[in-house]
Write a protein that holds these residues in place. Structure first.
Motif, PDB file in Angstrom:
ATOM      1  N   CYS A   1     -18.487   9.246  -5.812  1.00 29.80           N
ATOM      2  CA  CYS A   1     -17.479   8.993  -4.770  1.00 29.80           C
ATOM      3  C   CYS A   1     -17.950   7.865  -3.850  1.00 29.80           C
ATOM      4  O   CYS A   1     -17.159   6.977  -3.499  1.00 29.80           O
ATOM      5  CB  CYS A   1     -17.230  10.246  -3.949  1.00 29.80           C
ATOM      6  N   ALA A   2     -19.233   7.926  -3.434  1.00 23.99           N
ATOM      7  CA  ALA A   2     -19.751   6.897  -2.527  1.00 23.99           C
ATOM      8  C   ALA A   2     -19.650   5.517  -3.177  1.00 23.99           C
ATOM      9  O   ALA A   2     -19.201   4.546  -2.545  1.00 23.99           O
ATOM     10  CB  ALA A   2     -21.192   7.207  -2.149  1.00 23.99           C
TER      11      ALA A   2
ATOM     12  N   ASP B   1      -0.763   0.481  27.467  1.00 24.82           N
ATOM     13  CA  ASP B   1      -0.623  -0.172  26.162  1.00 24.82           C
ATOM     14  C   ASP B   1      -1.294   0.612  25.038  1.00 24.82           C
ATOM     15  O   ASP B   1      -1.239   0.195  23.888  1.00 24.82           O
ATOM     16  CB  ASP B   1      -1.256  -1.582  26.211  1.00 24.82           C
TER      17      ASP B   1
ATOM     18  N   TRP C   1       0.831  -1.198   0.000  1.00 23.83           N
ATOM     19  CA  TRP C   1       0.000   0.000   0.000  1.00 23.83           C
ATOM     20  C   TRP C   1       0.868   1.250   0.000  1.00 23.83           C
ATOM     21  O   TRP C   1       0.507   2.259  -0.581  1.00 23.83           O
ATOM     22  CB  TRP C   1      -0.916   0.023   1.239  1.00 23.83           C
TER      23      TRP C   1
ATOM     24  N   ALA D   1      -1.515   6.877   6.194  1.00 26.70           N
ATOM     25  CA  ALA D   1      -2.487   5.833   6.536  1.00 26.70           C
ATOM     26  C   ALA D   1      -1.957   4.460   6.132  1.00 26.70           C
ATOM     27  O   ALA D   1      -2.230   3.454   6.794  1.00 26.70           O
ATOM     28  CB  ALA D   1      -3.816   6.111   5.839  1.00 26.70           C
ATOM     29  N   ALA D   2      -1.188   4.406   5.023  1.00 21.87           N
ATOM     30  CA  ALA D   2      -0.637   3.123   4.577  1.00 21.87           C
ATOM     31  C   ALA D   2       0.398   2.582   5.564  1.00 21.87           C
ATOM     32  O   ALA D   2       0.529   1.375   5.730  1.00 21.87           O
ATOM     33  CB  ALA D   2      -0.020   3.279   3.190  1.00 21.87           C
TER      34      ALA D   2
ATOM     35  N   PRO E   1      -2.699   5.181  20.317  1.00 26.59           N
ATOM     36  CA  PRO E   1      -4.058   5.583  19.914  1.00 26.59           C
ATOM     37  C   PRO E   1      -4.583   6.795  20.684  1.00 26.59           C
ATOM     38  O   PRO E   1      -5.245   7.654  20.115  1.00 26.59           O
ATOM     39  CB  PRO E   1      -4.902   4.337  20.226  1.00 26.59           C
TER      40      PRO E   1
ATOM     41  N   PHE F   1     -15.947   4.463  -3.343  1.00 26.30           N
ATOM     42  CA  PHE F   1     -15.434   4.060  -2.024  1.00 26.30           C
ATOM     43  C   PHE F   1     -15.989   2.692  -1.620  1.00 26.30           C
ATOM     44  O   PHE F   1     -15.276   1.869  -1.053  1.00 26.30           O
ATOM     45  CB  PHE F   1     -15.791   5.103  -0.968  1.00 26.30           C
ATOM     46  N   MET F   2     -17.270   2.467  -1.934  1.00 22.45           N
ATOM     47  CA  MET F   2     -17.853   1.162  -1.590  1.00 22.45           C
ATOM     48  C   MET F   2     -17.175   0.052  -2.384  1.00 22.45           C
ATOM     49  O   MET F   2     -16.900  -1.029  -1.853  1.00 22.45           O
ATOM     50  CB  MET F   2     -19.359   1.169  -1.862  1.00 22.45           C
TER      51      MET F   2
ATOM     52  N   LEU G   1     -11.048  -4.346  -0.943  1.00 31.14           N
ATOM     53  CA  LEU G   1     -10.165  -4.564   0.211  1.00 31.14           C
ATOM     54  C   LEU G   1     -10.577  -5.802   0.993  1.00 31.14           C
ATOM     55  O   LEU G   1      -9.730  -6.546   1.498  1.00 31.14           O
ATOM     56  CB  LEU G   1     -10.224  -3.353   1.143  1.00 31.14           C
ATOM     57  N   ARG G   2     -11.902  -5.998   1.105  1.00 25.43           N
ATOM     58  CA  ARG G   2     -12.418  -7.115   1.882  1.00 25.43           C
ATOM     59  C   ARG G   2     -12.024  -8.451   1.253  1.00 25.43           C
ATOM     60  O   ARG G   2     -11.656  -9.392   1.938  1.00 25.43           O
ATOM     61  CB  ARG G   2     -13.943  -6.980   1.967  1.00 25.43           C
TER      62      ARG G   2
ATOM     63  N   ALA H   1     -14.135   0.144  -3.474  1.00 22.88           N
ATOM     64  CA  ALA H   1     -12.794  -0.017  -2.891  1.00 22.88           C
ATOM     65  C   ALA H   1     -12.859  -0.855  -1.619  1.00 22.88           C
ATOM     66  O   ALA H   1     -11.986  -1.700  -1.364  1.00 22.88           O
ATOM     67  CB  ALA H   1     -12.195   1.356  -2.599  1.00 22.88           C
ATOM     68  N   LEU H   2     -13.905  -0.620  -0.831  1.00 21.67           N
ATOM     69  CA  LEU H   2     -14.043  -1.380   0.420  1.00 21.67           C
ATOM     70  C   LEU H   2     -14.268  -2.865   0.142  1.00 21.67           C
ATOM     71  O   LEU H   2     -13.666  -3.727   0.792  1.00 21.67           O
ATOM     72  CB  LEU H   2     -15.215  -0.805   1.225  1.00 21.67           C
TER      73      LEU H   2
END
Lengths: 263, 62
Positions: A248-249, A183, A46, A83-84, A187, A252-253, A259-260, A255-256
């Motif tokens: 865009c939506a 720990d 990535w 982010a990568a 974050p 992005f969907m 990724l899955r 892309a998701l």
């Protein structure tokens, strides 16, 4: 006339180079040098896909001298390689010295992007007879306005930097975070940095810029823009933003999903 | 009639975007930053579509 056009082209080319060089400095300081030190190029694919992504808005913004690309697109695109490989902004990557250098580079880039892309204003009217300029420097009204602009730049830099120092580098805060969140220090610090960003933007818009904006009158380009916005808001059909958002939506969907199924 | 349709769609889209932001936070907690970023993008896009429909509903009302 020809000389003036050639001079303008040279100035535009010089401005583009200044912007590109300052942007490259920020990109190298924030992404490339930590990535080389931490071995990000060999760690995740990535990162290979995203590390050069900020160059696209930087190149477009510098060529078109577009503030939106330079002041929003480029900083937002810098988040892709981060982010990568989030280790690039993890604790102890930047010390106070290197972070100060990074801040100076980022402020220089932002200042240059703001100054070199500003609207030159309307063309001078050639038909009116030439008038002599008054001596004694600019009028008090303009001097006051410049002081306010300078003050706005200072508070826009000082407030976020002070908060960032308090969260990331102040020894008492580091000690407190280490005690409270053994720990989960990373974050928690990321969450606090996000809070710093939100608080800085809120303070600037509502405490510094907001009260002054109410007194801004007699600005013809601004009034014309407001009138255009008013007309656009009365239009009964969706604007371009609607179609862009739908695309865009969907993208992005997709892309998701990709990724899955291709982890 | 169209106004009410736009209003219902606006509520659905803006309310539905909360689900994407919730999922975004869930992915962040799992340290899946890229997926969280993508979900945040979906949420923002869905909110933008809802905002545009809200504007259209207001235009219909006028």
């Amino acid at each position: 006339m020809v000389e003036s056009a050639a001079s303008e082209r040279l100035t535009a080319r010089g401005s583009a180079w200044v912007l590109v060089l300052l942007g490259l400095n920020v990109w190298a300081s924030l992404v490339i040098l930590p990535a080389l030190a931490l071995g990000s190029f060999t760690r995740t694919r990535w990162f290979w896909l995203s590390f050069a992504f900020p160059m696209i808005p930087l190149a477009i913004g510098a060529l078109r001298r577009a503030p939106a690309w330079l002041l929003l697109g480029f900083p937002a695109a810098l988040l892709a390689p981060l982010a990568a490989d989030p280790r690039l902004v993890a604790d102890r990557v930047h010390g106070v010295g290197t972070f100060s250098l990074l801040v100076v580079g980022a402020l220089a880039y932002l200042a240059a992007a703001s100054l070199l892309t500003q609207d030159p204003g309307p063309e001078p009217q050639t038909l009116s007879p030439p008038r002599t300029l008054p001596t004694g420097g600019p009028a008090p009204r303009w001097r006051r306005r410049r002081r306010i602009y300078l003050l706005m730049v200072v508070v826009a830099a000082v407030f976020p930097l002070t908060l960032i120092y308090a969260v990331n580098f102040r020894p008492e805060t580091r000690e407190f975070l280490a005690q409270m969140f053994r720990d989960r220090v990373g974050p928690m610090r990321a969450l606090m940095n996000l809070g710093v960003l939100v608080l800085s933007v809120f303070l600037f818009w509502h405490a510094f810029y907001g009260p002054l904006a109410r007194h801004r009158t007699g600005d013809p380009p601004l009034l014309a823009r407001l009138e255009r916005l008013r007309k656009a808001s009365r239009r009964g059909s969706p604007r371009a933003a609607f179609y862009v958002s739908v695309v865009c939506a969907l993208a992005f969907m997709s892309a998701l999903l990709w990724l899955r199924y291709h982890p | 009639m169209r106004r009410h349709l736009f209003e219902v769609l606006t509520v659905l889209l803006i309310g539905g975007s909360l689900v994407f932001f919730y999922e975004c936070v869930t992915y962040l907690a799992q340290r899946q930053y890229v997926s969280a970023l993508v979900l945040c993008g979906i949420g923002i896009s869905v909110i933008s579509v809802g905002k545009e429909l809200a504007r259209l509903a207001l235009v219909q009302k006028d």
